[in-house]
Enzyme design. Sequence first.
Site, PDB file in Angstrom:
ATOM      1  N   SER A 416       0.833  -1.194   0.000  1.00  0.00           N
ATOM      2  CA  SER A 416       0.000   0.000   0.000  1.00  0.00           C
ATOM      3  C   SER A 416       0.877   1.257   0.000  1.00  0.00           C
ATOM      4  CB  SER A 416      -0.946  -0.013   1.208  1.00  0.00           C
ATOM      5  OG  SER A 416      -1.907   1.030   1.106  1.00  0.00           O
ATOM      6  N   LYS A 419      -0.365   7.510   0.498  1.00  0.00           N
ATOM      7  CA  LYS A 419      -1.428   8.277  -0.153  1.00  0.00           C
ATOM      8  C   LYS A 419      -2.806   7.700   0.140  1.00  0.00           C
ATOM      9  CE  LYS A 419       1.716   9.856  -3.733  1.00  0.00           C
ATOM     10  NZ  LYS A 419       2.899   9.353  -2.990  1.00  0.00           N
ATOM     11  N   VAL A 458       9.432   5.937  -2.745  1.00  0.00           N
ATOM     12  CA  VAL A 458      10.610   5.086  -2.821  1.00  0.00           C
ATOM     13  C   VAL A 458      11.606   5.730  -3.777  1.00  0.00           C
ATOM     14  CG1 VAL A 458      11.500   2.821  -3.438  1.00  0.00           C
ATOM     15  CG2 VAL A 458       9.290   3.019  -2.305  1.00  0.00           C
ATOM     16  N   LEU A 459      12.823   5.942  -3.296  1.00  0.00           N
ATOM     17  CA  LEU A 459      13.849   6.616  -4.102  1.00  0.00           C
ATOM     18  C   LEU A 459      14.149   5.841  -5.378  1.00  0.00           C
ATOM     19  CD1 LEU A 459      16.332   7.601  -1.282  1.00  0.00           C
ATOM     20  CD2 LEU A 459      15.049   9.177  -2.713  1.00  0.00           C
ATOM     21  N   ARG A 549      -0.107  19.563  -8.580  1.00  0.00           N
ATOM     22  CA  ARG A 549      -0.854  18.877  -9.622  1.00  0.00           C
ATOM     23  C   ARG A 549      -2.193  18.390  -9.068  1.00  0.00           C
ATOM     24  NH1 ARG A 549       3.876  14.757 -11.022  1.00  0.00           N
ATOM     25  NH2 ARG A 549       3.699  14.619  -8.753  1.00  0.00           N
TER      26      ARG A 549
END
Length: 624
Positions: A416, A419, A458-459, A549
């Site tokens: 998950s 967000k 996540v980078l 956005r």
Amino acid sequence: MFWQSLDAFLTRIRPRREALSLGLDGLMIFLAWQATYLFRLGFERWISARPSYDGWVIAGLVALYLLSLWLFKVPKGMWRFSGFGEVQRVTLACAAAGIVGAVIILMAQLQAVPRAVLALHPVFSIIGLAMMRLAYRMLYEHLRARINGRATETHRALILGAGQAGRLLVAGIQHQGWTVVGWLDDDQAKQDSRVAGIPVLGSLSEVERFAELHGITHIIVAMPSADVSKRRQVLDLAGKTGLPVLTVPSSAELMAGSKVDQLRDIQPEDLLGREPVQLDEAGISECLNDKVVLITGAGGSIGSELCRQVARYGPSRIVLYEMSEFALYTIEQELSEKFPRIPLVRLVGDVKDLEHLRYTFSKYKPQIVFHAAAYKHVPLMEVDNAWACLRNNTLGTLHACTAAAEHGVERFVLISTDKAVNPTNVMGATKRAAELVISHMASQGHSTKFMAVRFGNVLGSSGSVIPKFKEQIAKGGPVTVTHPDITRYFMTIPEAARLVVQAAVIGESGQVLILDMGEPVKILDLARDMIRLAGRDSANIRIEFSGLRPGEKLFEELLADSDSTVPTGIARLRIACLAQQSDEVERLLGLLELAKSSLASQNKLVHEELARVGLGYLWAKGAA
């Protein structure tokens, strides 16, 4: 041996470069005065014809010339790089000093000083100073050619960290066009010594001074075993030089097979990474060893790393379930090379296809399932693709859970996102709905343990801000940030995948496990750091604010206000105690029945129904 000794001597005296430059220039100006008299008067009269005050005149001229050279910043120039620009500055300084000196002498009515000497002395001085610099450059390039086999230096490096990794690095790069000028290290025992024949110049905090002093082109951080906070501190010091910063692989990368001399650019995870997670290796091995593991979305950023992590524990088989043919091919090729003994099942499949999932589960009988298949790009999913997002993220989760329950899977783990907390966009709402599906399935009495793992950005994952920033910096900018105050939680892909695997071991049915993401990171600061560590100037690469956005939050959350967590035996994992939503599940299941239709025209309906389900969605307040 002579050339190495000469190189060592030049390195030792370089900190006194400006004083030595002025001293040698003063000597050359004095000799130019003698040569001018010799040229004008000949051998017979060049001494005898001088006035008694000639000594005072030359002393004054030397001081005047040195002042002019200093004002034109000539002593700051590096003789080994001398060229037209340096000669131009010398010419201007000598011309200015010659004119001022001649005017002073004439005004003082020192008639015995020949006018020709006053006119020619600046010319002789320019020739002498320029020849001295060019001769030094020729000597230096010859020295470099004798030591390195080439006259030019493409890279001049300072290495931060004079430990074992640094010594191995030097042995590997000195014959690849690199000139290692010196070490910087905080260990007092190493100060004023030589390591691998290279001088330790000073402490890490002096990197800016030594970088400027020695004409450094690159800073290399060679401290793979340093803890994360120390490594970040050193990277910050290196970044302040404004030079490109490189590093050796981290200790984790070295353990994974990287070589210490494989220099790489600084990655955002070097700045944002944290101390390695201590996992229950024995428990993970017991859970995964000799088991059939199925991973949906196996070719994605998280899914592919889950494949790598799972493969380390020796499963009997990995079933790769992926909708993208290319992504499936890529991860299959990598796993086949790195883990050739682990059988792979490579399936092009769609989690929206329940019958194919049932067939897959029936044929391969997976015992552990990691459900990573999802659409995750927030703005892209917001309007025209809302229906597709609901079908893939929520209905796909229901289908995968249904197939898992029907075929007696031991553990089912949903990936998950933060967000899903108080969602303000379609993507987040569909993932929150997927968590509700997990909660519903856990309450139905199945033998399968259903759980979810929730974490933030996540980078380096596909579609994330990091690859976008790298591309924009490489193009010379501008770098676009949506809002000056926007923050996000970050963790590395391997860290996220390891903790997901750990969650599968300790999680119980119906639980949502929260990964500790540390402190949120300001995206504007991240952009500035990436520009700086790329050796670029923020004055040349501007940052533009593009505005939030559709559906985007300023601040992400890992828990809703009404939720709380309890700790687990793993430091970075906590179990979320979620507030109960009794009516939501029934309404959601009704929505998913409708979602089995593939009508793309239902995008507006998704907004309305997700709001009606009561997921804290903005459209519930009429924002749509």
